[in-house]
Motif scaffolding. Structure first.
Motif, PDB file in Angstrom:
ATOM      1  N   GLU A 198       0.854  -1.177   0.000  1.00 60.44           N
ATOM      2  CA  GLU A 198       0.000   0.000   0.000  1.00 60.44           C
ATOM      3  C   GLU A 198       0.897   1.236   0.000  1.00 60.44           C
ATOM      4  OE1 GLU A 198      -3.322   2.000   2.816  1.00 60.44           O
ATOM      5  OE2 GLU A 198      -3.474  -0.126   2.377  1.00 60.44           O
ATOM      6  N   ASN A 199       0.868   2.007  -1.072  1.00 64.26           N
ATOM      7  CA  ASN A 199       1.796   3.115  -1.247  1.00 64.26           C
ATOM      8  C   ASN A 199       1.554   4.299  -0.326  1.00 64.26           C
ATOM      9  OD1 ASN A 199       3.356   1.884  -3.146  1.00 64.26           O
ATOM     10  ND2 ASN A 199       2.137   2.603  -4.852  1.00 64.26           N
ATOM     11  N   ARG A 200       0.503   4.259   0.467  1.00 69.31           N
ATOM     12  CA  ARG A 200       0.257   5.364   1.384  1.00 69.31           C
ATOM     13  C   ARG A 200       1.014   5.188   2.691  1.00 69.31           C
ATOM     14  NH1 ARG A 200      -5.848   5.020   1.470  1.00 69.31           N
ATOM     15  NH2 ARG A 200      -5.459   3.185   0.277  1.00 69.31           N
ATOM     16  N   ILE A 201       1.645   4.085   2.894  1.00 65.56           N
ATOM     17  CA  ILE A 201       2.351   3.833   4.143  1.00 65.56           C
ATOM     18  C   ILE A 201       3.804   4.273   3.996  1.00 65.56           C
ATOM     19  CG2 ILE A 201       2.970   2.089   5.831  1.00 65.56           C
ATOM     20  CD1 ILE A 201      -0.069   2.651   5.597  1.00 65.56           C
ATOM     21  N   PHE A 202       4.172   5.234   4.804  1.00 63.27           N
ATOM     22  CA  PHE A 202       5.488   5.859   4.731  1.00 63.27           C
ATOM     23  C   PHE A 202       6.635   4.844   4.780  1.00 63.27           C
ATOM     24  CE2 PHE A 202       9.025   7.931   7.032  1.00 63.27           C
ATOM     25  CZ  PHE A 202       9.349   8.894   6.096  1.00 63.27           C
ATOM     26  N   SER A 203       6.584   3.927   5.722  1.00 60.09           N
ATOM     27  CA  SER A 203       7.686   2.974   5.864  1.00 60.09           C
ATOM     28  C   SER A 203       7.853   2.096   4.627  1.00 60.09           C
ATOM     29  CB  SER A 203       7.497   2.099   7.101  1.00 60.09           C
ATOM     30  OG  SER A 203       6.333   1.311   6.970  1.00 60.09           O
ATOM     31  N   SER A 204       6.754   1.700   4.014  1.00 58.11           N
ATOM     32  CA  SER A 204       6.834   0.861   2.810  1.00 58.11           C
ATOM     33  C   SER A 204       7.506   1.607   1.668  1.00 58.11           C
ATOM     34  CB  SER A 204       5.445   0.415   2.363  1.00 58.11           C
ATOM     35  OG  SER A 204       4.864  -0.415   3.316  1.00 58.11           O
ATOM     36  N   LEU A 205       7.158   2.866   1.501  1.00 60.57           N
ATOM     37  CA  LEU A 205       7.780   3.661   0.443  1.00 60.57           C
ATOM     38  C   LEU A 205       9.278   3.807   0.664  1.00 60.57           C
ATOM     39  CD1 LEU A 205       5.185   6.538   0.027  1.00 60.57           C
ATOM     40  CD2 LEU A 205       5.656   4.702  -1.579  1.00 60.57           C
ATOM     41  N   ARG A 206       9.654   4.126   1.893  1.00 54.01           N
ATOM     42  CA  ARG A 206      11.065   4.374   2.198  1.00 54.01           C
ATOM     43  C   ARG A 206      11.888   3.087   2.169  1.00 54.01           C
ATOM     44  NH1 ARG A 206      13.420   8.410   1.508  1.00 54.01           N
ATOM     45  NH2 ARG A 206      14.609   8.431   3.417  1.00 54.01           N
ATOM     46  N   GLU A 207      11.365   2.017   2.748  1.00 55.29           N
ATOM     47  CA  GLU A 207      12.119   0.762   2.832  1.00 55.29           C
ATOM     48  C   GLU A 207      12.245   0.066   1.482  1.00 55.29           C
ATOM     49  OE1 GLU A 207       9.900  -1.203   5.875  1.00 55.29           O
ATOM     50  OE2 GLU A 207      11.018  -0.207   7.494  1.00 55.29           O
ATOM     51  N   ASN A 208      11.314   0.320   0.566  1.00 54.07           N
ATOM     52  CA  ASN A 208      11.359  -0.313  -0.749  1.00 54.07           C
ATOM     53  C   ASN A 208      11.932   0.605  -1.823  1.00 54.07           C
ATOM     54  OD1 ASN A 208      10.150  -2.966  -0.206  1.00 54.07           O
ATOM     55  ND2 ASN A 208       8.399  -1.746   0.434  1.00 54.07           N
ATOM     56  N   ASN A 209      12.572   1.686  -1.384  1.00 53.77           N
ATOM     57  CA  ASN A 209      13.219   2.636  -2.294  1.00 53.77           C
ATOM     58  C   ASN A 209      12.290   3.145  -3.394  1.00 53.77           C
ATOM     59  OD1 ASN A 209      15.761   2.543  -0.960  1.00 53.77           O
ATOM     60  ND2 ASN A 209      16.130   0.560  -1.928  1.00 53.77           N
ATOM     61  N   CYS A 210      11.031   3.362  -3.036  1.00 59.05           N
ATOM     62  CA  CYS A 210      10.076   3.934  -3.981  1.00 59.05           C
ATOM     63  C   CYS A 210      10.325   5.432  -4.106  1.00 59.05           C
ATOM     64  CB  CYS A 210       8.644   3.696  -3.500  1.00 59.05           C
ATOM     65  SG  CYS A 210       8.173   1.966  -3.472  1.00 59.05           S
ATOM     66  N   PHE A 211       9.847   6.000  -5.186  1.00 60.31           N
ATOM     67  CA  PHE A 211       9.969   7.438  -5.387  1.00 60.31           C
ATOM     68  C   PHE A 211       9.198   8.147  -4.284  1.00 60.31           C
ATOM     69  CE2 PHE A 211       8.527  11.458  -7.215  1.00 60.31           C
ATOM     70  CZ  PHE A 211       9.755  12.002  -7.549  1.00 60.31           C
ATOM     71  N   TYR A 212       9.861   9.078  -3.620  1.00 56.43           N
ATOM     72  CA  TYR A 212       9.233   9.800  -2.517  1.00 56.43           C
ATOM     73  C   TYR A 212       9.730  11.238  -2.526  1.00 56.43           C
ATOM     74  CZ  TYR A 212       8.141  11.355   2.202  1.00 56.43           C
ATOM     75  OH  TYR A 212       7.677  12.073   3.261  1.00 56.43           O
ATOM     76  N   ILE A 213       8.822  12.188  -2.548  1.00 56.99           N
ATOM     77  CA  ILE A 213       9.174  13.603  -2.451  1.00 56.99           C
ATOM     78  C   ILE A 213       9.203  13.962  -0.974  1.00 56.99           C
ATOM     79  CG2 ILE A 213       8.433  15.955  -2.964  1.00 56.99           C
ATOM     80  CD1 ILE A 213       7.170  14.817  -5.529  1.00 56.99           C
ATOM     81  N   ASP A 214      10.332  14.483  -0.525  1.00 61.10           N
ATOM     82  CA  ASP A 214      10.538  14.781   0.886  1.00 61.10           C
ATOM     83  C   ASP A 214       9.560  15.845   1.384  1.00 61.10           C
ATOM     84  OD1 ASP A 214      11.441  15.290   3.422  1.00 61.10           O
ATOM     85  OD2 ASP A 214      13.464  15.889   2.824  1.00 61.10           O
ATOM     86  N   LYS A 215       8.657  15.415   2.250  1.00 60.97           N
ATOM     87  CA  LYS A 215       7.697  16.332   2.859  1.00 60.97           C
ATOM     88  C   LYS A 215       7.930  16.416   4.364  1.00 60.97           C
ATOM     89  CE  LYS A 215       4.520  16.309  -0.726  1.00 60.97           C
ATOM     90  NZ  LYS A 215       3.207  16.577  -1.132  1.00 60.97           N
ATOM     91  N   SER A 216       9.129  16.056   4.793  1.00 59.86           N
ATOM     92  CA  SER A 216       9.405  16.033   6.227  1.00 59.86           C
ATOM     93  C   SER A 216       9.446  17.426   6.846  1.00 59.86           C
ATOM     94  CB  SER A 216      10.704  15.276   6.525  1.00 59.86           C
ATOM     95  OG  SER A 216      11.820  15.930   5.961  1.00 59.86           O
TER      96      SER A 216
END
Length: 94
Positions: free
Chosen positions: A2-20
């Motif tokens: 599920e691409n809405r889960i932050f950890s999944s995106l980060r741990e699977n090296n998915c494209f993520y725009i830094d919104k921290s």
């Protein structure tokens, strides 16, 4: 995944725009209550997931998720990671 889960995106090296920076802005505002409203499909769930992984004491072992993000540059914010109890309430199906 599920691409809405932050950890999944980060741990699977998915494209993520830094919104921290949302974490920094929210923390520094010291608001008592925050209401986040956005249109559908605007990233509310992903941002809430990011906030949960950052602040929740259930995820003290997840520092690596933030190490190359903007929020991790200042020690002041690094010291906040994983030290608070967090409750999540999703009203998506109500």
């Amino acid at each position: 995944m599920e691409n809405r889960i932050f950890s999944s995106l980060r741990e699977n090296n998915c494209f993520y725009i830094d919104k921290s920076d949302l974490i920094r802005e929210w923390w520094d505002s010291q608001d008592e209550i925050t209401l986040i409203t956005r249109p559908r499909r605007f990233g509310k769930t992903l941002n809430m997931s990011m906030l949960n992984y950052f602040f929740s004491n259930l995820y003290t072992d997840k520092k690596a998720l933030f190490e190359d993000l903007s929020i991790w540059k200042e020690e002041k914010y690094r010291n906040l990671q994983g030290i608070y109890p967090v409750s999540i309430y999703q009203l998506r199906f109500c």
